[in-house]
Design a protein around this motif. Structure first.
Motif, PDB file in Angstrom:
ATOM      1  N   ILE A  83       0.623  -1.337   0.041  1.00 38.37           N
ATOM      2  CA  ILE A  83      -0.007   0.076   0.223  1.00 38.37           C
ATOM      3  C   ILE A  83       0.901   1.465   0.195  1.00 38.37           C
ATOM      4  O   ILE A  83       0.453   2.173  -0.426  1.00 38.37           O
ATOM      5  N   ILE A 125      -6.687  -6.317  -3.680  1.00 38.77           N
ATOM      6  CA  ILE A 125      -7.726  -5.782  -2.767  1.00 38.77           C
ATOM      7  C   ILE A 125      -8.863  -6.394  -2.982  1.00 38.77           C
ATOM      8  O   ILE A 125      -9.473  -6.538  -4.017  1.00 38.77           O
ATOM      9  N   LYS A 139     -11.520  -3.020   0.215  1.00 46.57           N
ATOM     10  CA  LYS A 139     -12.312  -1.651  -0.296  1.00 46.57           C
ATOM     11  C   LYS A 139     -13.928  -1.740   0.320  1.00 46.57           C
ATOM     12  O   LYS A 139     -14.476  -2.712   0.128  1.00 46.57           O
ATOM     13  N   SER A 142     -14.851   1.501   8.438  1.00 45.64           N
ATOM     14  CA  SER A 142     -13.509   1.573   7.876  1.00 45.64           C
ATOM     15  C   SER A 142     -12.536   1.620   9.106  1.00 45.64           C
ATOM     16  O   SER A 142     -11.608   0.877   8.962  1.00 45.64           O
ATOM     17  N   MET A 173      -9.233   0.506   1.603  1.00 45.49           N
ATOM     18  CA  MET A 173      -9.521   1.474   0.645  1.00 45.49           C
ATOM     19  C   MET A 173     -10.955   2.224   0.617  1.00 45.49           C
ATOM     20  O   MET A 173     -11.845   1.279   0.616  1.00 45.49           O
ATOM     21  N   HIS A 193     -14.089   4.355  -0.915  1.00 46.45           N
ATOM     22  CA  HIS A 193     -14.715   4.404  -2.337  1.00 46.45           C
ATOM     23  C   HIS A 193     -15.978   5.742  -2.232  1.00 46.45           C
ATOM     24  O   HIS A 193     -16.929   5.297  -1.422  1.00 46.45           O
ATOM     25  N   GLN A 226     -10.260   9.559   4.903  1.00 41.82           N
ATOM     26  CA  GLN A 226      -8.750   9.726   4.918  1.00 41.82           C
ATOM     27  C   GLN A 226      -8.467   9.765   6.469  1.00 41.82           C
ATOM     28  O   GLN A 226      -7.758   9.361   7.056  1.00 41.82           O
ATOM     29  N   VAL A 259      -7.766   5.385   5.687  1.00 42.33           N
ATOM     30  CA  VAL A 259      -7.509   4.660   4.538  1.00 42.33           C
ATOM     31  C   VAL A 259      -6.211   4.958   3.716  1.00 42.33           C
ATOM     32  O   VAL A 259      -5.984   6.145   3.903  1.00 42.33           O
ATOM     33  N   SER A 314      -6.144   4.801   0.309  1.00 41.50           N
ATOM     34  CA  SER A 314      -6.276   5.251  -0.829  1.00 41.50           C
ATOM     35  C   SER A 314      -7.855   5.491  -0.991  1.00 41.50           C
ATOM     36  O   SER A 314      -8.664   4.860  -0.116  1.00 41.50           O
ATOM     37  N   ILE A 315      -8.464   6.292  -1.982  1.00 45.99           N
ATOM     38  CA  ILE A 315      -9.769   6.353  -2.062  1.00 45.99           C
ATOM     39  C   ILE A 315     -10.354   6.270  -3.721  1.00 45.99           C
ATOM     40  O   ILE A 315      -9.608   7.090  -4.476  1.00 45.99           O
ATOM     41  N   THR A 342      -5.944   9.131  -4.923  1.00 45.12           N
ATOM     42  CA  THR A 342      -7.159   8.713  -5.388  1.00 45.12           C
ATOM     43  C   THR A 342      -6.990   7.914  -6.695  1.00 45.12           C
ATOM     44  O   THR A 342      -6.067   8.088  -7.572  1.00 45.12           O
TER      45      THR A 342
END
Ligand code: KIV
Length: 269
Positions: free
Chosen positions: A5, A81, A113, A125, A136, A138, A171, A175, A177-178, A199
């Protein structure tokens, strides 16, 4: 060395684009690893492109985990993922943690995710990250929420505040990443600049830190489905159809199997 990651954050900070695709089976995962993608998502889009369902709501956790296992076997050195399907995390934080752990221990996924940035998704999360499994996020168009939102709708700047609030809340949970799905390009770009986490865009324009697409869509294996944001890089459907027809004709005409395809008794060798 296995990509992890942290490699995504490094890419964001260096201004290098992150490349990702979905995969649902062993051989595709192997090829994606060979092609050098930065991560593979075992997406709940599988319900549609593999099982022919109308939307992603029918994706089943056991099936998702079985396919995740196939993908992690095929891409041993790539970040994989698992996409938490509808019904696998909504009830409670403990349900979410239990199912995320299944993706990790049974499927071999490095991370999971989950969709949405409302209070519930933020709580899930945080709970999963606290349990030691990277998440991750979303935001934007959320295919698992189409019953609530009334369909697949692009997010425009009239929903800027809600979008930013959700992304920043995710964030804050940690996490790594998004995913930004179907968002006006300028808005996705502005959000990408404002966030410190990378992102990954799908239908979110050119200014996200990376791109993801459903692998069937880029290979021409999803029928007539072709939203604006998809580009077909090959028409595999036409190539496969041609091969299937040739095989059928050769069997019917007695051309296949030929001499080189058959076994004879050892003595005749
Ligand atoms: O399931 C999926 O393919 C996804 C992509 C939209 C990122 O979640």
């Amino acid at each position: 060395m296995k990509k992890d990651i942290n490699s995504l954050l490094l890419k964001k900070n260096r201004g290098e684009k992150i490349v990702s695709l979905t995969a649902y089976d062993y051989i595709t995962a192997r090829l994606e690893e060979e092609a050098g993608v930065d991560f593979i998502l075992v997406g709940d889009s599988m319900a549609m492109v593999v099982f022919g369902e109308e939307n992603t709501l029918g994706a089943d956790i056991d099936v998702m985990i079985a396919h995740t296992k196939a993908v992690t076997r095929g891409a041993v050195n790539t970040l994989v993922i698992g996409d938490m399907p509808f019904g696998s995390y909504e009830s409670s934080d403990s349900q979410a943690v239990k199912n995320a752990e299944r993706f990790h221990s049974e499927g071999g996924a490095d991370a999971v995710k989950l969709e949405g940035g409302n209070n519930r998704s933020v709580s899930r999360s945080k709970a999963i990250i606290d349990s030691g499994i990277p998440v991750m996020g979303h935001v934007g168009l959320l295919p698992q929420s189409i019953s609530e939102t009334g369909g697949y709708r692009v997010v425009y700047s009239d929903r800027r505040d809600e979008l930013f609030e959700e992304a920043f809340a995710l964030q804050q949970t940690g996490v790594f990443s998004i995913v930004l799905e179907c968002i006006e390009e300028e808005l996705a770009g502005e959000l990408t600049e404002a966030l410190t986490v990378p992102t990954i865009g799908i239908g979110a324009g050119r200014f996200t830190d990376g791109q993801i697409l459903v692998v069937n869509d880029i290979l021409g294996l999803s029928g007539d489905f072709k939203p604006r944001f998809v580009k077909k890089f090959v028409k595999l459907d036409e190539m496969i159809l041609e091969a299937l027809k040739t095989f059928s004709n050769e069997v019917r005409d007695g051309v296949f199997p030929a001499e080189r395809n058959v076994y004879h008794s050892r003595e005749e060798k």
